[in-house]
Design a protein around this motif. Structure first.
Motif, short mmCIF file in Angstrom:
data_model
loop_
_atom_site.label_atom_id
_atom_site.label_comp_id
_atom_site.label_asym_id
_atom_site.label_seq_id
_atom_site.Cartn_x
_atom_site.Cartn_y
_atom_site.Cartn_z
N TYR A 24 -1.54 -14.68 -5.10
CA TYR A 24 -0.85 -13.43 -5.17
C TYR A 24 -0.82 -12.71 -3.76
CZ TYR A 24 -5.75 -11.93 -4.31
OH TYR A 24 -7.02 -11.76 -3.81
N SER A 25 0.02 -11.80 -3.73
CA SER A 25 0.59 -11.08 -2.48
C SER A 25 0.08 -9.46 -2.67
CB SER A 25 2.03 -11.08 -2.17
OG SER A 25 2.16 -10.43 -1.03
N ARG A 26 -0.34 -9.15 -1.55
CA ARG A 26 -0.82 -7.63 -1.35
C ARG A 26 0.20 -6.91 -1.00
NH1 ARG A 26 -7.15 -7.03 -0.38
NH2 ARG A 26 -8.02 -8.90 -1.60
N TRP A 27 1.61 -7.05 -0.87
CA TRP A 27 2.47 -6.53 -0.19
C TRP A 27 2.76 -5.39 -1.31
CZ3 TRP A 27 5.94 -7.43 4.12
CH2 TRP A 27 5.53 -8.57 4.83
N ALA A 28 3.22 -4.16 -0.88
CA ALA A 28 3.51 -3.09 -1.67
C ALA A 28 4.82 -3.18 -2.17
CB ALA A 28 3.61 -1.80 -0.87
N ARG A 47 8.46 -6.12 1.47
CA ARG A 47 9.25 -7.29 1.80
C ARG A 47 10.63 -7.27 2.21
NH1 ARG A 47 6.61 -12.54 0.26
NH2 ARG A 47 4.63 -11.77 -1.07
#
Length: 80
Positions: A4-8, A12
């Motif tokens: 998983y990614s924690r980017w808002a 990106r």
């Protein structure tokens, strides 16, 4: 396990826009100058003599230290 990614949300896209802008600035900033005729080297001086001495360099008096206060300092024996 799933990654998983924690980017808002939208981060990106914003980061990719920033990276592309930075690359464009770097490419445009390093473009060859049309005034140099394609040469990338700077002109070099034909000769230089070191140490560089300015006119009158040995004629000017050497500045002497001066006290920064008007009252005598007890441990300063050189000013008496």
């Amino acid at each position: 396990m799933r990654g998983y990614s924690r980017w808002a949300a939208g981060a990106r896209r914003e980061m990719s826009t920033l990276v592309l802008f930075g690359l464009a600035v770097a490419v445009i900033g390093n473009a060859p100058n049309s005034n140099t005729g394609g040469k990338s080297e700077l002109p070099r001086p034909s000769s230089t003599v070191y140490p560089v001495k300015f006119p009158g360099w040995n004629k000017t008096p050497v500045p002497r230290p001066r006290p920064t206060v008007s009252y005598p300092i007890p441990w300063d024996r050189s000013s008496r």
